[in-house]
Design a protein around this motif. Structure first.
Motif, PDB file in Angstrom:
ATOM      1  N   LYS A 158       0.833  -1.198   0.000  1.00  0.00           N
ATOM      2  CA  LYS A 158       0.000   0.000   0.000  1.00  0.00           C
ATOM      3  C   LYS A 158       0.872   1.253   0.000  1.00  0.00           C
ATOM      4  CE  LYS A 158      -3.962   2.236   2.149  1.00  0.00           C
ATOM      5  NZ  LYS A 158      -3.682   3.345   3.068  1.00  0.00           N
ATOM      6  N   SER A 159       1.917   1.236   0.811  1.00  0.00           N
ATOM      7  CA  SER A 159       2.737   2.444   0.851  1.00  0.00           C
ATOM      8  C   SER A 159       3.517   2.628  -0.446  1.00  0.00           C
ATOM      9  CB  SER A 159       3.656   2.463   2.074  1.00  0.00           C
ATOM     10  OG  SER A 159       4.431   1.302   2.122  1.00  0.00           O
ATOM     11  N   LYS A 160       3.860   1.525  -1.090  1.00  0.00           N
ATOM     12  CA  LYS A 160       4.530   1.641  -2.386  1.00  0.00           C
ATOM     13  C   LYS A 160       3.615   2.310  -3.403  1.00  0.00           C
ATOM     14  CE  LYS A 160       7.723  -2.140  -2.643  1.00  0.00           C
ATOM     15  NZ  LYS A 160       8.063  -3.442  -3.199  1.00  0.00           N
ATOM     16  N   VAL A 161       2.370   1.847  -3.433  1.00  0.00           N
ATOM     17  CA  VAL A 161       1.408   2.422  -4.374  1.00  0.00           C
ATOM     18  C   VAL A 161       1.202   3.898  -4.057  1.00  0.00           C
ATOM     19  CG1 VAL A 161      -1.024   2.413  -5.055  1.00  0.00           C
ATOM     20  CG2 VAL A 161       0.215   0.259  -4.863  1.00  0.00           C
ATOM     21  N   GLU A 162       1.054   4.208  -2.773  1.00  0.00           N
ATOM     22  CA  GLU A 162       0.809   5.597  -2.395  1.00  0.00           C
ATOM     23  C   GLU A 162       1.990   6.496  -2.706  1.00  0.00           C
ATOM     24  OE1 GLU A 162      -0.523   5.507   1.627  1.00  0.00           O
ATOM     25  OE2 GLU A 162      -2.621   5.262   1.027  1.00  0.00           O
ATOM     26  N   ALA A 163       3.175   5.951  -2.515  1.00  0.00           N
ATOM     27  CA  ALA A 163       4.365   6.755  -2.776  1.00  0.00           C
ATOM     28  C   ALA A 163       4.450   7.158  -4.244  1.00  0.00           C
ATOM     29  CB  ALA A 163       5.621   5.995  -2.361  1.00  0.00           C
ATOM     30  N   GLU A 164       4.009   6.279  -5.119  1.00  0.00           N
ATOM     31  CA  GLU A 164       4.109   6.576  -6.555  1.00  0.00           C
ATOM     32  C   GLU A 164       2.861   7.248  -7.096  1.00  0.00           C
ATOM     33  OE1 GLU A 164       6.796   6.000  -8.542  1.00  0.00           O
ATOM     34  OE2 GLU A 164       7.946   5.149  -6.878  1.00  0.00           O
ATOM     35  N   CYS A 165       1.711   6.908  -6.549  1.00  0.00           N
ATOM     36  CA  CYS A 165       0.456   7.339  -7.184  1.00  0.00           C
ATOM     37  C   CYS A 165      -0.401   8.246  -6.326  1.00  0.00           C
ATOM     38  CB  CYS A 165      -0.396   6.128  -7.563  1.00  0.00           C
ATOM     39  SG  CYS A 165       0.489   4.827  -8.394  1.00  0.00           S
ATOM     40  N   GLY A 166      -0.014   8.464  -5.093  1.00  0.00           N
ATOM     41  CA  GLY A 166      -0.883   9.239  -4.215  1.00  0.00           C
ATOM     42  C   GLY A 166      -2.056   8.399  -3.756  1.00  0.00           C
ATOM     43  N   GLU A 167      -3.125   9.070  -3.358  1.00  0.00           N
ATOM     44  CA  GLU A 167      -4.248   8.315  -2.797  1.00  0.00           C
ATOM     45  C   GLU A 167      -5.246   7.908  -3.868  1.00  0.00           C
ATOM     46  OE1 GLU A 167      -6.166   9.609   0.678  1.00  0.00           O
ATOM     47  OE2 GLU A 167      -4.321  10.334   1.601  1.00  0.00           O
ATOM     48  N   ILE A 168      -4.891   6.935  -4.629  1.00  0.00           N
ATOM     49  CA  ILE A 168      -5.810   6.448  -5.651  1.00  0.00           C
ATOM     50  C   ILE A 168      -6.755   5.413  -5.048  1.00  0.00           C
ATOM     51  CG2 ILE A 168      -4.289   6.920  -7.587  1.00  0.00           C
ATOM     52  CD1 ILE A 168      -3.463   3.937  -7.473  1.00  0.00           C
ATOM     53  N   ALA A 169      -7.711   4.975  -5.843  1.00  0.00           N
ATOM     54  CA  ALA A 169      -8.649   3.954  -5.375  1.00  0.00           C
ATOM     55  C   ALA A 169      -7.921   2.624  -5.207  1.00  0.00           C
ATOM     56  CB  ALA A 169      -9.782   3.804  -6.391  1.00  0.00           C
ATOM     57  N   VAL A 170      -8.048   2.041  -4.024  1.00  0.00           N
ATOM     58  CA  VAL A 170      -7.358   0.779  -3.764  1.00  0.00           C
ATOM     59  C   VAL A 170      -8.324  -0.220  -3.142  1.00  0.00           C
ATOM     60  CG1 VAL A 170      -5.487  -0.330  -2.470  1.00  0.00           C
ATOM     61  CG2 VAL A 170      -5.155   1.969  -3.388  1.00  0.00           C
ATOM     62  N   ALA A 171      -8.218  -1.459  -3.542  1.00  0.00           N
ATOM     63  CA  ALA A 171      -8.996  -2.517  -2.899  1.00  0.00           C
ATOM     64  C   ALA A 171      -8.060  -3.608  -2.420  1.00  0.00           C
ATOM     65  CB  ALA A 171     -10.015  -3.098  -3.888  1.00  0.00           C
ATOM     66  N   LEU A 172      -8.426  -4.200  -1.303  1.00  0.00           N
ATOM     67  CA  LEU A 172      -7.635  -5.300  -0.762  1.00  0.00           C
ATOM     68  C   LEU A 172      -8.303  -6.611  -1.174  1.00  0.00           C
ATOM     69  CD1 LEU A 172      -5.311  -6.200   1.108  1.00  0.00           C
ATOM     70  CD2 LEU A 172      -6.912  -6.058   3.018  1.00  0.00           C
ATOM     71  N   VAL A 173      -7.520  -7.503  -1.739  1.00  0.00           N
ATOM     72  CA  VAL A 173      -8.110  -8.751  -2.215  1.00  0.00           C
ATOM     73  C   VAL A 173      -7.442  -9.954  -1.562  1.00  0.00           C
ATOM     74  CG1 VAL A 173      -8.343 -10.272  -4.214  1.00  0.00           C
ATOM     75  CG2 VAL A 173      -8.889  -7.855  -4.435  1.00  0.00           C
ATOM     76  N   GLN A 174      -8.260 -10.733  -0.904  1.00  0.00           N
ATOM     77  CA  GLN A 174      -7.769 -11.996  -0.353  1.00  0.00           C
ATOM     78  C   GLN A 174      -8.148 -13.107  -1.321  1.00  0.00           C
ATOM     79  OE1 GLN A 174      -9.447 -13.170   3.433  1.00  0.00           O
ATOM     80  NE2 GLN A 174      -8.119 -14.969   3.578  1.00  0.00           N
ATOM     81  N   ASN A 175      -7.143 -13.656  -1.978  1.00  0.00           N
ATOM     82  CA  ASN A 175      -7.423 -14.674  -2.984  1.00  0.00           C
ATOM     83  C   ASN A 175      -7.284 -16.083  -2.403  1.00  0.00           C
ATOM     84  OD1 ASN A 175      -8.074 -15.670  -5.523  1.00  0.00           O
ATOM     85  ND2 ASN A 175      -5.931 -15.720  -6.196  1.00  0.00           N
ATOM     86  N   LYS A 176      -7.718 -17.026  -3.183  1.00  0.00           N
ATOM     87  CA  LYS A 176      -7.655 -18.449  -2.817  1.00  0.00           C
ATOM     88  C   LYS A 176      -8.475 -18.759  -1.566  1.00  0.00           C
ATOM     89  CE  LYS A 176      -3.040 -18.690  -4.835  1.00  0.00           C
ATOM     90  NZ  LYS A 176      -1.671 -19.174  -4.793  1.00  0.00           N
ATOM     91  N   VAL A 177      -9.633 -18.137  -1.448  1.00  0.00           N
ATOM     92  CA  VAL A 177     -10.448 -18.395  -0.262  1.00  0.00           C
ATOM     93  C   VAL A 177     -11.039 -19.802  -0.260  1.00  0.00           C
ATOM     94  CG1 VAL A 177     -11.045 -16.032   0.365  1.00  0.00           C
ATOM     95  CG2 VAL A 177     -12.389 -17.211  -1.357  1.00  0.00           C
ATOM     96  N   ASP A 178     -10.942 -20.456  -1.404  1.00  0.00           N
ATOM     97  CA  ASP A 178     -11.432 -21.842  -1.435  1.00  0.00           C
ATOM     98  C   ASP A 178     -10.511 -22.778  -0.634  1.00  0.00           C
ATOM     99  OD1 ASP A 178      -9.598 -21.078  -3.508  1.00  0.00           O
ATOM    100  OD2 ASP A 178      -9.859 -23.055  -4.416  1.00  0.00           O
ATOM    101  N   LEU A 179      -9.299 -22.318  -0.398  1.00  0.00           N
ATOM    102  CA  LEU A 179      -8.347 -23.175   0.314  1.00  0.00           C
ATOM    103  C   LEU A 179      -8.361 -22.894   1.823  1.00  0.00           C
ATOM    104  CD1 LEU A 179      -5.329 -22.881  -2.181  1.00  0.00           C
ATOM    105  CD2 LEU A 179      -7.052 -24.686  -2.091  1.00  0.00           C
ATOM    106  N   VAL A 180      -9.557 -22.806   2.378  1.00  0.00           N
ATOM    107  CA  VAL A 180      -9.668 -22.479   3.805  1.00  0.00           C
ATOM    108  C   VAL A 180      -8.917 -23.457   4.704  1.00  0.00           C
ATOM    109  CG1 VAL A 180     -11.675 -21.038   4.193  1.00  0.00           C
ATOM    110  CG2 VAL A 180     -11.985 -23.436   3.550  1.00  0.00           C
ATOM    111  N   ASP A 181      -8.918 -24.711   4.276  1.00  0.00           N
ATOM    112  CA  ASP A 181      -8.263 -25.713   5.126  1.00  0.00           C
ATOM    113  C   ASP A 181      -6.752 -25.499   5.206  1.00  0.00           C
ATOM    114  OD1 ASP A 181      -8.600 -26.317   2.400  1.00  0.00           O
ATOM    115  OD2 ASP A 181      -7.872 -28.360   2.725  1.00  0.00           O
ATOM    116  N   GLN A 182      -6.226 -24.713   4.270  1.00  0.00           N
ATOM    117  CA  GLN A 182      -4.787 -24.417   4.340  1.00  0.00           C
ATOM    118  C   GLN A 182      -4.534 -22.974   4.785  1.00  0.00           C
ATOM    119  OE1 GLN A 182      -2.897 -25.423   0.520  1.00  0.00           O
ATOM    120  NE2 GLN A 182      -4.558 -26.870   0.172  1.00  0.00           N
ATOM    121  N   ALA A 183      -5.558 -22.357   5.324  1.00  0.00           N
ATOM    122  CA  ALA A 183      -5.448 -20.933   5.644  1.00  0.00           C
ATOM    123  C   ALA A 183      -4.407 -20.672   6.725  1.00  0.00           C
ATOM    124  CB  ALA A 183      -6.808 -20.407   6.104  1.00  0.00           C
TER     125      ALA A 183
END
Lengths: 340, 237
Positions: B105-130
């Motif tokens: 996040k800080s890398k993005v902000e350092a280069e782009c300022g406060e742009i629209a950002v979303a946090l994505v947690q991928n591979k949620v199907d692998l809950v058993d390995q969470a």
């Protein structure tokens, strides 16, 4: 010309380097390629020297075990993503992936300043297809240090290679000896610079590439520039995987035959050939289309119907040495001047 | 000459290696998935046009895929410029990728300022390995002031939603920034349309993190009507 255990090749490299160069350009016979690469890369010499100093692959690998967890995880993540469709590397925990894993782990402990960086796995994988694990490790290590025996071609290069190239190689003294032994290895051809911090060799290569393209295909260079297509977008993996990320194997091995003897020059030549071949097509595309055509998945299509032979012939016709040198000097003074 | 009122949005997809950035982009742009992707070396690019109901407008997403390994910053950073939105992705099964979210996040902000950002947690199907708990993910999202999406790129779950949200958020941010009578550098509060109270300020050590990039996502509009003009006629649902 290989001789028993490559003995003839060894003496040829010293006595008739031009002959070695010519033969490599014509293509090394598949059945000899593994041994030839092992020797030409400087891998065998490095292995022998290291052996004298009591450093062998098994020991390096043992030392690597459990040493650097982050690097280990990064390597593991990439095993599945290196030649995912190649039979030898397809299976998780298969032979190919295991050997790849071992070598990359061993290397990151052998040369901790570099560790593991993406791109390396492709180069190691190509070596592994041609030789055993230990040989591939030493060949890779030698290429990383610029261990090709290119200097045999020109005494001047050999002389300049003797200076200043040893400070940045791995701290082992064997490595330094190898550098002198092979007499090649000006820093500029040590593959290591593709992966060290800031990727200086990659930056240099991309800069040289831009210059070459501008002088060879000015119209196309201008078009790419006005479309906002920086060479780093499509050229990064040409250079830091020596085309192994993208080109079909039959073409790739021929490029590598030349690379082993002449170094990175051949990558520029092949890249220029691909651009020349597709220039009129590329000129018709805007940014999005250009990115698509030049994207890693499609580089093979740029070859069209060109056979490996035809590719090499066309590529070797393009003179690049003096232009590369000129651009290299320009870059050097640019970097020096931009230092605070 | 065809008139095209496409709205362009440059979206960066960042996050550690192997979390599924390439797969996510391919899934969104092409609707396909295979587990035979090569790792991304350097940067890659794909585009996708999608009619966004909420904006009543077609948006052309320019999707920038970046190598996750830090060593590639030297190459990838140049491609941050001009981005209007970013996805920060991590994987359910990779602790380090979760721990690196704030850094991305800080890398993005350092280069782009406060742009629209979303946090994505991928591979949620692998809950058993969470290796991350639902609570800590939510806590982090709140702390960083980011909306969290849980995706399964493999099954195509929640993927398009991420990009639609980014398009909306991008527009909201631009509208909020529409009458910027006096220009920066003071940090205008309004611009962080997202839950700002809890967001931590990432200080890059200079003023860059606070610079807000109000420029359209891309400058290649080539004489088309400016983005700002077009957007003032849109309304947020």
């Amino acid at each position: 010309m290989l001789g028993v255990e490559g003995s003839t090749l060894m003496s040829y490299m010293e006595q008739k380097p031009m002959k070695v160069k010519r033969r490599a350009r014509k293509g090394i016979l598949p059945q000899f390629r593994g041994l030839a690469w092992f020797i030409l890369s400087g891998g065998r010499a490095l292995m022998a020297n290291s052996g004298i100093e009591g450093q062998n692959y098994t020991a390096i690998l043992q030392k690597a075990t459990g040493r650097d967890k982050t690097s280990d995880e990064a390597i593991m993540r990439d095993l599945d993503r290196t030649f995912p469709t190649n039979l030898y590397f397809m299976d998780r925990q298969g032979k190919g992936q295991l050997a790849l894993y071992n070598i990359l782990r061993a290397y990151s402990s052998y040369d901790p300043k570099v560790g593991y960086v993406q791109g390396m796995s492709y180069i190691v994988a190509v070596l592994l297809v041609h030789m055993n694990e230990e040989q591939a490790f030493w060949s890779f290590s030698s290429l990383m240090q610029g261990g090709q025996l290119t200097a045999a071609m020109s005494p001047a290069a050999a002389a300049s290679a003797g200076q200043g190239s040893s400070s940045k190689v791995p701290a082992s003294s064997t490595a330094n000896k190898q550098q002198q032994a092979s007499a090649a290895a000006p820093e500029a051809i040590a593959l290591r610079g593709m992966f060290t911090e800031g990727m200086p060799l990659l930056q240099l290569s991309l800069f040289q590439w831009q210059g070459l393209l501008e002088s060879e295909l000015p119209k196309l260079a201008f078009h790419l520039k006005t479309q906002g297509l920086d060479p780093s977008l499509f050229g990064t993996h040409w250079f830091n995987t020596l085309f192994s990320y993208t080109l079909p194997f039959h073409h790739l091995v021929r490029i590598w035959d030349v690379y082993m003897v002449e170094g990175i020059k051949i990558v520029f030549r092949v890249a220029l050939t691909l651009m020349k071949l597709n220039a009129s097509k590329l000129l018709a595309f805007r940014f999005e289309g250009l990115v698509d055509v030049l994207s890693s998945k499609k580089v093979a299509r740029l070859l069209g119907s060109l056979s490996p032979n035809q590719l090499l012939q066309a590529a070797l016709k393009i003179p690049v040495s003096s232009r590369l040198k000129g651009k290299g000097q320009e870059w050097k003074s640019f970097v020096q001047n931009s230092r605070p | 000459m065809e008139e095209d009122f496409d709205r362009e949005l440059k979206v960066l997809v960042v996050g550690n290696g192997g979390v599924g950035k390439t797969s996510m982009i391919r899934r969104f742009a092409k609707g396909i998935y295979t587990d035979e992707y090569k790792k991304t070396i350097g940067v890659d690019f794909l585009e996708k046009a999608l009619f966004v109901d909420e904006l009543q407008e077609e948006v052309r997403f320019m999707l920038w895929d970046t190598a996750g390994q830090e060593e590639f910053d030297a190459i990838t950073r140049t491609y941050y410029r001009g981005a209007g939105a970013a996805v920060i992705a991590f994987s359910t099964t990779d602790r380090a990728s979760f721990d690196a979210v704030a850094m991305w996040k800080s890398k993005v902000e350092a280069e782009c300022g406060e742009i629209a950002v979303a946090l994505v947690q991928n591979k949620v199907d692998l809950v058993d390995q969470a290796v991350v708990s639902a609570t800590e993910v939510e806590t982090l999202a709140r702390k960083l002031g980011l909306k969290l999406y849980r995706t399964c790129v493999k099954e195509g779950i929640n993927v398009t939603e991420v990009f639609v949200y980014l398009a909306e958020l991008n527009q909201r941010k631009q509208q909020a920034a529409q009458p910027p009578v006096e220009m920066l550098p003071s940090k205008p509060k309004v611009l962080s349309a997202e839950p700002a109270e809890n967001s931590i300020t990432v200080d890059s050590g200079d003023n860059r993190a606070q610079t807000v990039d109000l420029a359209p996502s891309k400058k290649r509009t080539k004489g088309k009507k400016s983005l700002k003009d077009r957007m003032s006629s849109c309304s947020v649902a």
